[in-house]
Scaffold this motif. Structure first.
Motif, PDB file in Angstrom:
ATOM      1  N   LEU A   1      -6.262  -7.299  -0.451  1.00 40.27           N
ATOM      2  CA  LEU A   1      -5.217  -6.465  -0.984  1.00 40.27           C
ATOM      3  C   LEU A   1      -5.588  -5.787  -2.366  1.00 40.27           C
ATOM      4  O   LEU A   1      -5.295  -4.597  -2.653  1.00 40.27           O
ATOM      5  CB  LEU A   1      -3.767  -7.162  -1.524  1.00 40.27           C
TER       6      LEU A   1
ATOM      7  N   VAL B   1      -6.565   2.887  -2.359  1.00 40.86           N
ATOM      8  CA  VAL B   1      -5.242   3.954  -2.354  1.00 40.86           C
ATOM      9  C   VAL B   1      -4.972   4.473  -3.796  1.00 40.86           C
ATOM     10  O   VAL B   1      -4.884   5.684  -3.668  1.00 40.86           O
ATOM     11  CB  VAL B   1      -4.257   2.903  -1.944  1.00 40.86           C
TER      12      VAL B   1
ATOM     13  N   LEU C   1      -8.084  -2.997  -0.875  1.00 30.87           N
ATOM     14  CA  LEU C   1      -7.281  -1.805  -0.534  1.00 30.87           C
ATOM     15  C   LEU C   1      -6.419  -1.248  -1.485  1.00 30.87           C
ATOM     16  O   LEU C   1      -6.200   0.314  -1.416  1.00 30.87           O
ATOM     17  CB  LEU C   1      -6.362  -2.429   0.627  1.00 30.87           C
ATOM     18  N   SER C   2      -5.575  -1.628  -2.458  1.00 30.02           N
ATOM     19  CA  SER C   2      -4.775  -1.063  -3.217  1.00 30.02           C
ATOM     20  C   SER C   2      -5.622  -0.368  -4.390  1.00 30.02           C
ATOM     21  O   SER C   2      -5.206   0.856  -4.672  1.00 30.02           O
ATOM     22  CB  SER C   2      -3.977  -2.072  -4.182  1.00 30.02           C
TER      23      SER C   2
ATOM     24  N   LEU D   1       0.833  -1.307  -0.083  1.00 29.89           N
ATOM     25  CA  LEU D   1      -0.036   0.031  -0.053  1.00 29.89           C
ATOM     26  C   LEU D   1       0.728   1.126  -0.153  1.00 29.89           C
ATOM     27  O   LEU D   1       0.572   2.172  -0.637  1.00 29.89           O
ATOM     28  CB  LEU D   1      -0.758   0.050   1.249  1.00 29.89           C
TER      29      LEU D   1
END
Length: 446
Positions: A189, A196, A192-193, A145
């Motif tokens: 992941l 972000v 979340l990636s 991240l």
């Protein structure tokens, strides 16, 4: 008394305040800090105005590396029961490239993704995977991240979408070999990636947009200043036309009437006077054509008011009285003989300077006591306009000023070869001081 004071004038301060209202200081600062570097090798925040801001990305990346490296090695060795050599090698490969992300985030992402994929493959045969996160351990997600933040602030939309899709593809492929009992973190992941990348990409886009707005406003301000300067010069040229035309008309009349006023004149002398009169009439015609171009239209009625006699120092009393009737307390000190001592150009310039100065006082400091002084000393006309602070809080009476006031003062002073000093006073007032030579008119070189 005549010392130059380098401060912003009220007009400039108002313009600056208006510009600040359109582009808030925080957003303008953000536009500079988040400006995408023109060269790929430049680090993050390379265009930041302060040194600590330019060093901040390196410091943050170093902190993450120093904290994630030992944690990664310890977790792989203790929780997953991986060999110490492999744990150390994977810890270095997964964390150290974060330092490269400050300057080259895309190559750093490729290295980290390769290291994370290799770690996931090796963890498949590790001694203790059941009940643990797989294929991305928690410290791997944190480092990834951080890498997404660096990419989001630098990469284009196409690059960010490609990175996100590659992350999902790798996680999906690894899911087919998931060990029994392991907690699948591939979807975590991926989500979340994506969040972000979306947030940092939007932040960078906002910075770029603010930067473009600031650049466009700078260009617009330069064009506006140039247009104002040209309009003021044209206005001065129109006024000087009346002054010059008066003298040329006198020359024409004197040359034409010379044979009648001086009887017995020789024929060559008569011809000389006739030639002078013809040249003067031709010059008047050229000036009229030039004036038509400066006015911007060919209608005689549109510019009829401009053919009125131009004012001078002798009409300052009327100007001050009109200003007083408008509610502005003004005192005039006019030296004896000042009205008739100045040539036409200086006479007109002195009047216009006082006129513009009083207009600025009414606009920016309504109700402030004002003193106007005009005197002649050592071959020059001295013009001084000083006002005190506004009696009450100043309320903007105009929303679209032309900015001609100070521009016109400067141009008129340059025309006569004089000097102009303007600036605020310690008590909150303002001062305009001009020196206009009586016998050293200079030509404007610009």
């Amino acid at each position: 008394m005549w010392k130059r004071v380098r401060h912003r004038t009220p007009a400039r301060a108002a313009a600056s305040a208006g510009s600040g209202a359109r582009v808030p200081g925080a957003l303008a600062q953000l536009a500079v800090v988040l400006r995408t570097p023109a060269r790929a090798a430049e680090p993050l925040f390379a265009r930041a105005p302060r040194r600590w801001q330019r060093l901040l990305p390196f410091a943050v990346a170093a902190c993450f590396v120093l904290s994630l490296l030992p944690v990664t090695i310890a977790v792989l060795a203790n929780d997953y029961r991986m060999g110490g050599g492999w744990a150390g090698a994977l810890g270095v490969a997964q964390t150290v490239p974060l330092l490269l992300a400050v300057t080259r985030p895309l190559p750093a992402w490729a290295l980290v993704l390769f290291a994370d994929t290799a770690a996931a493959a090796l963890l498949t045969d590790a001694g203790q995977v059941a009940g643990q996160s797989w294929p991305w351990p928690p410290m791997t997600i944190v480092g990834y991240l951080v890498l997404m933040v660096c990419l989001g602030l630098r990469g284009s939309i196409r690059v960010l979408v490609g990175v996100w899709l590659a992350t999902g593809v790798v996680g999906g492929v690894l899911a087919f070999s998931r060990p029994d009992g392991a907690n699948d973190t591939a979807a975590l992941l991926l989500v979340l990636s994506g969040v972000v990348l979306a947030l940092t990409g939007a932040l960078r886009g906002l910075g770029d947009a603010q930067q473009r707005i600031a650049e466009q406003e700078s260009i617009s301000e330069a064009e506006r200043s140039r247009r104002t300067l040209l309009e003021e010069r044209a206005r001065i040229a129109r006024e000087l036309h009346d002054v010059v035309a008066h003298h040329m008309s006198v020359i024409t009349v004197q040359a034409d009437s010379a044979p009648y006023r001086l009887p017995g004149m020789e024929p060559p002398v008569r011809e000389e006077f006739a030639a002078i009169a013809a040249s003067a009439r031709e010059s008047l015609g050229e000036m009229r054509r030039l004036l038509t171009v400066l006015r911007g239209d060919g209608a005689d009625g549109a510019g009829g008011g401009e053919r009125a006699p131009q004012p001078g120092i002798g009409r300052l009393q009327q100007l001050v009285e009109a200003t007083v009737r408008a509610g502005q307390p003004v005192e005039l000190s006019l030296a004896a003989g000042a009205a008739g001592a100045a040539p036409p150009a200086v006479d007109l310039s002195a009047y216009r300077i006082v006129q513009e100065a009083l207009a600025n006082v009414v606009r920016h400091a309504p109700g402030a006591r004002t003193r106007v002084s005009v005197s002649c000393d050592a071959g020059e006309v001295l013009v001084l306009v000083v006002n005190g602070p506004a009696r009450d809080a100043v309320v903007a009476l105009e929303s679209s000023g032309t900015g001609h006031g100070l521009v016109g003062m400067r141009e008129r002073v340059r025309l006569t070869g004089g000097t102009l000093d303007t600036g605020p006073l310690p008590d909150g007032g303002f001062r305009v001081a001009a020196r206009l030579p009586l016998d050293q008119l200079t030509e404007d070189d610009s």
